[in-house]
Design a protein around this motif. Structure first.
Motif, mmCIF file in Angstrom:
data_model
loop_
_atom_site.group_PDB
_atom_site.id
_atom_site.type_symbol
_atom_site.label_atom_id
_atom_site.label_comp_id
_atom_site.label_asym_id
_atom_site.label_seq_id
_atom_site.Cartn_x
_atom_site.Cartn_y
_atom_site.Cartn_z
ATOM 1 N N LEU A 158 42.304 -18.358 -16.828
ATOM 2 C CA LEU A 158 43.395 -17.387 -15.666
ATOM 3 C C LEU A 158 42.875 -16.407 -14.665
ATOM 4 O O LEU A 158 42.558 -15.458 -15.540
ATOM 5 N N PRO A 159 41.790 -16.195 -13.571
ATOM 6 C CA PRO A 159 41.639 -15.267 -12.923
ATOM 7 C C PRO A 159 42.054 -14.743 -12.399
ATOM 8 O O PRO A 159 43.710 -15.073 -11.241
ATOM 9 N N ILE A 160 42.577 -12.947 -12.827
ATOM 10 C CA ILE A 160 43.348 -12.143 -12.293
ATOM 11 C C ILE A 160 42.762 -10.879 -11.167
ATOM 12 O O ILE A 160 41.764 -10.414 -12.194
ATOM 13 N N VAL A 161 43.528 -11.343 -9.745
ATOM 14 C CA VAL A 161 42.686 -10.747 -8.864
ATOM 15 C C VAL A 161 44.062 -9.907 -7.889
ATOM 16 O O VAL A 161 44.965 -10.162 -7.858
ATOM 17 N N GLY A 162 43.690 -8.273 -7.871
ATOM 18 C CA GLY A 162 44.712 -7.634 -7.124
ATOM 19 C C GLY A 162 45.346 -6.763 -8.587
ATOM 20 O O GLY A 162 44.549 -5.824 -9.176
ATOM 21 N N SER A 163 45.925 -6.743 -8.013
ATOM 22 C CA SER A 163 47.622 -5.944 -8.741
ATOM 23 C C SER A 163 48.396 -5.810 -9.134
ATOM 24 O O SER A 163 48.638 -8.321 -8.073
ATOM 25 N N ILE A 164 49.129 -5.966 -10.799
ATOM 26 C CA ILE A 164 50.245 -6.484 -11.160
ATOM 27 C C ILE A 164 52.006 -5.833 -10.973
ATOM 28 O O ILE A 164 51.521 -4.704 -11.770
ATOM 29 N N ASP A 165 52.509 -6.492 -10.152
ATOM 30 C CA ASP A 165 53.950 -5.917 -9.580
ATOM 31 C C ASP A 165 54.476 -6.691 -10.806
ATOM 32 O O ASP A 165 54.541 -8.106 -11.578
ATOM 33 N N ILE A 166 56.108 -6.754 -11.061
ATOM 34 C CA ILE A 166 56.701 -7.203 -11.789
ATOM 35 C C ILE A 166 57.159 -8.075 -11.650
ATOM 36 O O ILE A 166 57.381 -9.499 -12.100
ATOM 37 N N ASP A 167 57.393 -8.742 -9.829
ATOM 38 C CA ASP A 167 57.389 -10.434 -9.562
ATOM 39 C C ASP A 167 56.280 -11.080 -10.065
ATOM 40 O O ASP A 167 56.375 -12.160 -10.407
ATOM 41 N N ARG A 168 55.369 -10.613 -9.531
ATOM 42 C CA ARG A 168 54.196 -11.588 -10.203
ATOM 43 C C ARG A 168 54.385 -11.596 -11.968
ATOM 44 O O ARG A 168 53.438 -12.518 -11.641
ATOM 45 N N ALA A 169 54.260 -10.330 -12.739
ATOM 46 C CA ALA A 169 54.118 -10.700 -14.017
ATOM 47 C C ALA A 169 55.010 -11.564 -14.680
ATOM 48 O O ALA A 169 54.855 -12.760 -15.121
ATOM 49 N N HIS A 170 56.030 -11.638 -13.644
ATOM 50 C CA HIS A 170 57.632 -12.638 -14.090
ATOM 51 C C HIS A 170 57.464 -14.224 -13.453
ATOM 52 O O HIS A 170 57.041 -15.201 -14.714
ATOM 53 N N HIS A 171 55.929 -14.418 -12.326
ATOM 54 C CA HIS A 171 56.141 -15.447 -12.344
ATOM 55 C C HIS A 171 54.614 -15.919 -12.498
ATOM 56 O O HIS A 171 54.526 -17.481 -13.310
ATOM 57 N N LEU A 172 54.211 -15.557 -13.713
ATOM 58 C CA LEU A 172 52.582 -15.397 -14.898
ATOM 59 C C LEU A 172 53.125 -15.927 -15.402
ATOM 60 O O LEU A 172 52.766 -16.622 -16.216
ATOM 61 N N LEU A 173 54.300 -15.591 -16.378
ATOM 62 C CA LEU A 173 55.026 -15.722 -17.730
ATOM 63 C C LEU A 173 55.782 -17.045 -17.359
ATOM 64 O O LEU A 173 56.022 -17.964 -18.332
ATOM 65 N N GLU A 174 56.710 -17.517 -16.127
ATOM 66 C CA GLU A 174 57.122 -18.336 -16.260
ATOM 67 C C GLU A 174 56.348 -19.771 -15.934
ATOM 68 O O GLU A 174 56.342 -21.051 -16.621
ATOM 69 N N SER A 175 55.037 -19.490 -15.043
ATOM 70 C CA SER A 175 54.420 -20.683 -14.492
ATOM 71 C C SER A 175 53.339 -21.050 -15.635
ATOM 72 O O SER A 175 52.793 -22.387 -15.876
ATOM 73 N N ILE A 176 52.620 -20.005 -16.377
ATOM 74 C CA ILE A 176 51.740 -20.382 -17.221
ATOM 75 C C ILE A 176 52.098 -20.742 -17.995
ATOM 76 O O ILE A 176 51.174 -22.208 -18.076
ATOM 77 N N PRO A 177 53.285 -21.122 -18.748
ATOM 78 C CA PRO A 177 53.444 -21.825 -20.116
ATOM 79 C C PRO A 177 53.205 -24.023 -19.615
ATOM 80 O O PRO A 177 52.148 -24.746 -20.186
ATOM 81 N N SER A 178 54.244 -23.685 -18.173
ATOM 82 C CA SER A 178 53.893 -24.836 -17.873
ATOM 83 C C SER A 178 52.744 -25.849 -17.631
ATOM 84 O O SER A 178 52.748 -26.960 -17.094
ATOM 85 N N LYS A 179 52.491 -25.010 -16.841
ATOM 86 C CA LYS A 179 50.850 -25.955 -16.316
ATOM 87 C C LYS A 179 49.603 -25.729 -17.557
ATOM 88 O O LYS A 179 48.991 -27.194 -17.601
ATOM 89 N N ILE A 180 50.137 -25.309 -19.010
ATOM 90 C CA ILE A 180 48.944 -25.607 -19.948
ATOM 91 C C ILE A 180 49.233 -26.837 -20.685
ATOM 92 O O ILE A 180 48.799 -27.514 -20.560
ATOM 93 N N LYS A 181 50.553 -26.868 -20.185
ATOM 94 C CA LYS A 181 50.923 -28.104 -21.023
ATOM 95 C C LYS A 181 50.769 -29.468 -20.033
ATOM 96 O O LYS A 181 50.512 -30.269 -20.108
#
Length: 260
Positions: A158-181
């Protein structure tokens, strides 16, 4: 003659006030007139938009429509408008309708004379739909900008490019587990070499994603954290002692293959 002139002037003022009231009453915007935080008037559209009746709204406290955290700033804004006789700048806020729902609004206010007293006229526009569209657009951008890249069977980066704001952090935390599964990932490498901010939001994201991966039984390897970012992470209280960290993605993949 002077009496007639005065009478005509008075009549003109009354006609203008009636015209103004008609314009306000039939405006599609929510228009509220208030003094000392007490609502003196709301137009028909405003009552409908706030999901109440005029009788329920008029006489109530304006501040009841705002969140507790917003009340001090709203009070200060009203006070400044009244004492300095200036209009408040256009701003975005959240308010409670009478049915309890919290909605996004755009609002501005300015001093007026209502009857025989000074008051504030606040105009509100519901922008809930626009905010939802903006959030959806952001989610689509985040989805494209943070892809889960498979490099070998069971290993993804998972390459993270740019900056992480609170919305992006929430999106990553929600989407990563389902993608991994979905992709049956056993080892996830999160690469921070393309990130240029390391604030409390990033620190919080790191701690949460580490805990989530541990609970899911996924091998997590962090790569690309530069020395200056590592120092900031330590200052922010991020403990990565139990997480594997490598300099590059190549080293991380080799390490995982060696131990498995």
């Amino acid at each position: 003659m002077e009496k007639d002139i005065f009478s005509n002037m008075n009549q003109s003022v009354i006609e203008k006030e009636l015209m103004y009231r008609q314009i306000v009453e039939y405006s599609v915007e929510t228009i509220v007139i208030h003094s000392d935080h007490k609502i003196l008037y709301v137009n028909q559209s405003g009552a409908q938009n706030l999901k109440g009746t005029k009788e329920e709204i008029i006489g109530s406290c304006l501040l009841d429509r705002y969140r507790e955290a917003s009340k001090p700033a709203i009070k200060e804004r009203i006070h400044k408008s009244m004492t300095e006789n200036v209009s408040g700048e256009l701003m975005e806020e959240k308010i409670f309708r009478l049915d309890g729902k919290l909605v996004d609004v755009e609002l501005y206010c300015h001093p007026v004379v209502f009857g025989n007293q000074r008051a504030i006229q606040t105009t509100l526009r519901d922008i809930t739909k626009r905010k939802e569209e903006e959030k959806q657009h952001k989610r689509e951008i985040y989805e494209v900008s943070t892809p889960l890249v498979p490099v070998l069977d069971g290993i993804s980066v998972l390459p993270i490019v740019g900056s992480i704001d609170i919305d992006r952090a929430h999106h990553l935390l929600e989407s990563i587990p389902s993608k991994i599964k979905k992709e049956e990932v056993r080892c996830l490498v999160i690469d921070f070499s393309g990130i240029y901010n390391f604030c409390e939001i990033v620190s919080d994201f790191l701690m949460k994603i580490t805990a989530i991966m541990r609970l899911l039984g996924i091998d997590l390897i962090i790569t690309g954290i530069r020395p200056e970012l590592a120092q900031i992470a330590v200052e922010n209280g991020v403990d990565l002692s139990s997480t594997n960290t490598m300099a590059t993605v190549k080293e991380a993949v080799k390490y995982h293959l060696d131990i498995n």
